[in-house]
Scaffold this active site. Structure first.
Site, PDB file in Angstrom:
ATOM      1  N   SER A 137      26.009  21.899  20.588  1.00 45.79           N
ATOM      2  CA  SER A 137      27.371  21.551  20.182  1.00 45.79           C
ATOM      3  C   SER A 137      28.227  21.400  21.430  1.00 45.79           C
ATOM      4  O   SER A 137      27.982  22.047  22.456  1.00 45.79           O
ATOM      5  CB  SER A 137      27.947  22.641  19.284  1.00 45.79           C
ATOM      6  OG  SER A 137      29.343  22.504  19.140  1.00 45.79           O
ATOM      7  N   SER A 138      29.255  20.594  21.328  1.00 47.36           N
ATOM      8  CA  SER A 138      30.158  20.423  22.468  1.00 47.36           C
ATOM      9  C   SER A 138      30.950  21.685  22.772  1.00 47.36           C
ATOM     10  O   SER A 138      31.534  21.807  23.858  1.00 47.36           O
ATOM     11  CB  SER A 138      31.126  19.260  22.206  1.00 47.36           C
ATOM     12  OG  SER A 138      31.875  19.485  21.033  1.00 47.36           O
ATOM     13  N   CYS A 139      30.963  22.658  21.854  1.00 51.36           N
ATOM     14  CA  CYS A 139      31.702  23.894  22.099  1.00 51.36           C
ATOM     15  C   CYS A 139      31.029  24.783  23.139  1.00 51.36           C
ATOM     16  O   CYS A 139      31.592  25.805  23.537  1.00 51.36           O
ATOM     17  CB  CYS A 139      31.909  24.673  20.810  1.00 51.36           C
ATOM     18  SG  CYS A 139      30.418  25.467  20.183  1.00 51.36           S
ATOM     19  N   TYR A 166      29.611  31.401  18.361  1.00 50.30           N
ATOM     20  CA  TYR A 166      28.762  30.242  18.045  1.00 50.30           C
ATOM     21  C   TYR A 166      28.296  29.558  19.325  1.00 50.30           C
ATOM     22  O   TYR A 166      27.125  29.183  19.459  1.00 50.30           O
ATOM     23  CB  TYR A 166      29.549  29.272  17.172  1.00 50.30           C
ATOM     24  CG  TYR A 166      28.802  28.021  16.785  1.00 50.30           C
ATOM     25  CD1 TYR A 166      27.801  28.061  15.828  1.00 50.30           C
ATOM     26  CD2 TYR A 166      29.112  26.793  17.370  1.00 50.30           C
ATOM     27  CE1 TYR A 166      27.118  26.901  15.460  1.00 50.30           C
ATOM     28  CE2 TYR A 166      28.434  25.642  17.010  1.00 50.30           C
ATOM     29  CZ  TYR A 166      27.440  25.699  16.052  1.00 50.30           C
ATOM     30  OH  TYR A 166      26.773  24.550  15.694  1.00 50.30           O
ATOM     31  N   LYS A 170      24.394  28.849  20.831  1.00 51.36           N
ATOM     32  CA  LYS A 170      23.884  27.529  21.185  1.00 51.36           C
ATOM     33  C   LYS A 170      23.450  27.470  22.646  1.00 51.36           C
ATOM     34  O   LYS A 170      22.446  26.829  22.986  1.00 51.36           O
ATOM     35  CB  LYS A 170      24.942  26.464  20.895  1.00 51.36           C
ATOM     36  CG  LYS A 170      25.147  26.197  19.407  1.00 51.36           C
ATOM     37  CD  LYS A 170      23.861  25.666  18.788  1.00 51.36           C
ATOM     38  CE  LYS A 170      24.037  25.280  17.342  1.00 51.36           C
ATOM     39  NZ  LYS A 170      22.781  24.755  16.741  1.00 51.36           N
ATOM     40  N   HIS A 209      35.150  21.864   8.974  1.00 49.08           N
ATOM     41  CA  HIS A 209      35.723  21.379  10.220  1.00 49.08           C
ATOM     42  C   HIS A 209      36.952  20.523   9.922  1.00 49.08           C
ATOM     43  O   HIS A 209      37.264  20.227   8.766  1.00 49.08           O
ATOM     44  CB  HIS A 209      34.685  20.583  11.002  1.00 49.08           C
ATOM     45  CG  HIS A 209      33.592  21.437  11.560  1.00 49.08           C
ATOM     46  ND1 HIS A 209      32.323  21.467  11.017  1.00 49.08           N
ATOM     47  CD2 HIS A 209      33.574  22.302  12.602  1.00 49.08           C
ATOM     48  CE1 HIS A 209      31.571  22.308  11.710  1.00 49.08           C
ATOM     49  NE2 HIS A 209      32.308  22.828  12.673  1.00 49.08           N
TER      50      HIS A 209
END
Length: 344
Positions: A137-139, A166, A170, A209
Site C-alpha cells: 500500500s502507498s501508506c 497497517y 505491509k 475508504h
C-alpha cells in the site's frame, strides 16, 4: 480454484522464453494453464485480478473465500497449500479500512495482516511457489515524504499515525519477500498501489475508504433530498486514485516483466484534493445540495502522490480516468444495492 493438481506443470516460461534487461525488467510469460492462487479473491483487488487473468486466458485462477479458509490460521493455510499446490500466488488478502477504522482498531490491523502475510508467504516458500506478487500500500511511505513519492522513500521517515499499524504490517511483508529473494533466490516481487476504488469496494459508512464513502454519502443524500452533506476534514489533502481494473492489469504486467528486490509503485501520477474528489462524485451521483467540511475531524496525510516512473519504464500506464472510474463504480453500486451484494 478448480481442477486437479497438475504434476510437472511450470508456471514460468522456459529459459528460451525469458530475456532480462536492466533495472529488473524481464520478459517471462506465465503458463496460462498454471494454477494461480489469488489470496483475497473475493475482495476488491482479488476479484479484479481474477477477472483480468480470466480475460487473458488463464484457466485455473482463484482461491477460497475467508469463510472456507481463514488465512490467519497457520495450520489451515499450510494444509491448503499442501493439497492445492499453486504455482503462482498473488497476495491481495488483507484487513483494510478507512481512516476511522485504522485509527480506532490498530491492534486488528497489525495482528491480522501480519498473520495473513506470514502464513501465506511461509506456506508458499515451503511448497515451492515459483512466482509470487505481494501487494502492499502507498501508506508504507513516510507521512512527509517528498512528492511524488519514489520507492526509495521507504523507511526514511515517520509514518502517518492514523494508519501506522497497517503500514508496519505491509512493510514487514515487503521485507519478508526481499528476504526470500536473498536467501532462496525465488523471483518474488512487491507492488505498492495507490488509493484504490472500483466494483466490489467496501461502502460501509465507518470502515470504507474515502471514495466509496463519498459515493454512498452523496447517493443517500440525493435519495433523501438532504440539503447538505458534511464530509470529514478540511478537504485540502491531496490524493491519487487508481481504478482496481488498472491495478489488475499492472499485476499481470509485473508478474511477466519485473524481477528485482525493490517494490514498484502502481499509480496514475496525478492527484487532486479531497474537495475536488467530492465535487466529481457529487456530479456523477447527481447530488445538487451543499457540501460542507468538518475540520474537527482528521485529514490524514497531507499529500500522497506516487511516482510511477519505474512501472512506466516497464511499459505500463493507467487507462481509466477518475470521472469514468467513479461513474463505473457508482453504476455497479446502484445495480448491486438491489441484490444485497454491496459491502456496507
Amino acid at each position: 480454484m478448480h481442477g486437479g493438481v497438475h504434476p510437472g506443470r511450470m508456471a514460468l516460461a522456459t529459459a528460451s522464453d525469458v530475456t532480462a534487461a536492466p533495472h529488473g525488467e524481464v520478459h517471462r510469460l506465465l503458463d496460462r494453464s498454471a494454477r494461480v492462487f489469488v489470496a483475497g479473491s473475493r475482495g476488491l483487488v482479488g476479484s479484479a485480478v481474477c477477472r483480468h487473468l480470466a480475460r487473458k486466458g488463464f484457466t485455473d485462477v482463484g482461491g477460497p473465500g475467508s469463510a472456507q479458509l481463514d488465512l490467519r490460521e497457520r495450520r489451515a493455510v499450510f494444509e491448503w497449500f499442501a493439497a492445492e499446490r499453486p504455482h503462482v500466488v498473488v497476495l491481495a488478502a488483507a484487513r483494510v479500512g478507512g481512516i476511522r477504522a485504522n485509527a480506532t482498531r490498530p491492534t486488528e490491523f497489525l495482528s491480522d495482516n501480519l498473520r495473513i502475510q506470514i502464513n501465506v508467504l511461509d506456506a508458499a516458500l515451503r511448497h515451492g511457489v515459483e512466482r509470487l506478487l505481494f501487494l502492499g500500500s502507498s501508506c508504507i511511505y513516510p507521512k512527509f515524504a517528498d512528492q511524488p513519492i519514489r520507492e526509495e522513500a521507504l523507511l526514511t521517515g515517520a509514518l502517518e499515525p492514523t494508519n501506522d499499524a497497517y503500514a508496519i504490517a505491509k512493510i514487514a511483508g515487503i521485507l519478508q519477500v526481499q528476504a526470500v529473494r536473498r536467501q532462496h533466490g525465488l523471483p518474488w516481487i512487491c507492488a505498492m498501489p495507490t488509493n484504490l476504488y472500483g466494483p466490489g469496494d467496501n461502502f460501509h459508512p465507518e470502515h470504507s475508504h474515502v471514495l466509496p464513502s463519498l459515493i454512498r454519502r452523496f447517493h443517500e443524500a440525493r435519495l433523501a433530498g438532504a440539503p447538505r452533506v458534511v464530509n470529514w476534514g478540511t478537504g485540502t489533502p491531496r490524493r491519487e486514485f487508481l481504478h482496481v481494473d488498472d491495478l489488475a492489469r499492472a499485476c499481470l504486467h509485473l508478474l511477466e516483466r519485473y524481477d528485482a528486490d525493490g517494490p514498484v509503485n502502481v499509480g496514475t501520477g496525478t492527484d487532486l484534493t479531497i474537495r475536488e474528489t467530492a465535487e466529481i462524485v457529487a456530479r456523477v451521483v447527481g447530488y445538487r445540495g451543499a457540501v460542507e467540511w468538518d475540520a474537527s475531524q482528521p485529514d490524514g496525510t497531507p499529500r500522497k502522490l506516487l511516482d510511477p516512473s519505474r512501472l512506466a519504464a516497464l511499459g505500463w500506464t493507467s487507462r481509466i480516468g477518475l470521472r469514468e472510474g467513479v461513474a463505473r463504480t457508482y453504476a455497479w453500486y446502484v445495480e448491486n444495492l438491489a441484490t444485497g451484494t454491496v459491502r456496507h
